[in-house]
Scaffold this motif. Structure first.
Motif, PDB file in Angstrom:
ATOM      1  N   GLU A   1       1.048  -1.179  -0.081  1.00  0.00           N
ATOM      2  CA  GLU A   1       0.004  -0.095  -0.025  1.00  0.00           C
ATOM      3  C   GLU A   1       0.861   1.328   0.108  1.00  0.00           C
ATOM      4  O   GLU A   1       1.797   1.335   0.590  1.00  0.00           O
ATOM      5  CB  GLU A   1      -1.170   0.242   1.169  1.00  0.00           C
ATOM      6  CG  GLU A   1      -1.884   1.044   1.192  1.00  0.00           C
ATOM      7  CD  GLU A   1      -2.773   1.046   0.049  1.00  0.00           C
ATOM      8  OE1 GLU A   1      -2.835   2.059  -0.794  1.00  0.00           O
ATOM      9  OE2 GLU A   1      -3.565  -0.119  -0.300  1.00  0.00           O
TER      10      GLU A   1
ATOM     11  N   GLU B   1      -1.211   4.432  -0.338  1.00  0.00           N
ATOM     12  CA  GLU B   1      -1.951   5.567   0.232  1.00  0.00           C
ATOM     13  C   GLU B   1      -2.260   5.550   1.655  1.00  0.00           C
ATOM     14  O   GLU B   1      -2.420   4.665   2.441  1.00  0.00           O
ATOM     15  CB  GLU B   1      -3.284   5.262  -0.523  1.00  0.00           C
ATOM     16  CG  GLU B   1      -3.351   5.540  -1.826  1.00  0.00           C
ATOM     17  CD  GLU B   1      -4.959   5.603  -2.493  1.00  0.00           C
ATOM     18  OE1 GLU B   1      -5.796   5.577  -1.778  1.00  0.00           O
ATOM     19  OE2 GLU B   1      -4.856   5.230  -3.513  1.00  0.00           O
TER      20      GLU B   1
ATOM     21  N   THR C   1      -5.577   4.242   3.310  1.00  0.00           N
ATOM     22  CA  THR C   1      -5.753   2.905   3.226  1.00  0.00           C
ATOM     23  C   THR C   1      -4.898   2.249   4.366  1.00  0.00           C
ATOM     24  O   THR C   1      -5.044   1.227   4.968  1.00  0.00           O
ATOM     25  CB  THR C   1      -5.640   2.361   1.835  1.00  0.00           C
ATOM     26  OG1 THR C   1      -6.286   3.167   1.008  1.00  0.00           O
ATOM     27  CG2 THR C   1      -5.798   0.905   1.516  1.00  0.00           C
TER      28      THR C   1
ATOM     29  N   ARG D   1      -6.509   2.484   7.659  1.00  0.00           N
ATOM     30  CA  ARG D   1      -7.293   1.451   7.736  1.00  0.00           C
ATOM     31  C   ARG D   1      -6.950  -0.010   8.068  1.00  0.00           C
ATOM     32  O   ARG D   1      -7.471  -0.562   8.870  1.00  0.00           O
ATOM     33  CB  ARG D   1      -8.399   1.530   6.654  1.00  0.00           C
ATOM     34  CG  ARG D   1      -9.585   0.761   6.657  1.00  0.00           C
ATOM     35  CD  ARG D   1     -10.462   0.871   5.557  1.00  0.00           C
ATOM     36  NE  ARG D   1     -10.678   2.111   4.555  1.00  0.00           N
ATOM     37  CZ  ARG D   1      -9.922   1.654   3.497  1.00  0.00           C
ATOM     38  NH1 ARG D   1      -9.666   0.753   3.062  1.00  0.00           N
ATOM     39  NH2 ARG D   1      -9.885   3.013   2.779  1.00  0.00           N
TER      40      ARG D   1
END
Length: 140
Positions: A32, A34, A37, A40
């Motif tokens: 990942e 971002e 994200t 999360r």
């Protein structure tokens, strides 16, 4: 004894669900880019790790009751139990390694690739297979 065995199996199965899923979250975290994200995924990983730890404890306690309290796997001809206990120790170590990896992700210090985590994810599968064969087949 059957109630204890049933709940032992329930908690072991539930703990393994976490051992299978948390490293998959690590795969996604390693890929990942971002921030939203990532946050999360970290929240999911933290909650799952806490829940896995709660599930691990009764699994171990109930297994100990079956082993020490009821004598399952004790005595001659029960070498399979020693091998199974070694696998349990390795699984507990794997569980704690997941906690250490989670801390590295939280501190943005992970240096491992998603490919490494894909292989890391296979460890509990292999250990589960070993435990199942040892408990069911009792090869020694």
């Amino acid at each position: 004894m059957l109630w204890i065995k049933a709940f032992h199996i329930l908690f072991v199965t539930s703990w393994f669900a976490g051992l299978f899923y948390l490293p998959r979250i690590f795969v996604n975290l390693a890929m990942e880019t971002e921030i939203a994200t990532t946050e999360r995924l970290l929240l999911m990983a933290r909650k799952l790790y806490r829940f896995m730890t709660i599930l691990m404890l009764p699994a171990i306690v109930l297994g100990g009751i079956l082993w020490l309290g009821y004598g399952i796997g004790k005595g001659p001809g029960n070498g399979w139990m020693h091998a199974k206990l070694l696998c349990v120790v390795l699984l507990i170590g794997y569980h704690h390694a997941c906690g250490s990896i989670l801390k590295k992700f939280e501190q943005a210090r992970n240096q491992r690739s998603h490919v490494w985590f894909r292989w890391f994810n296979e460890v509990p599968v292999i250990l589960l297979l070993a435990v199942l064969i040892l408990v069911v087949v009792k090869p020694f």
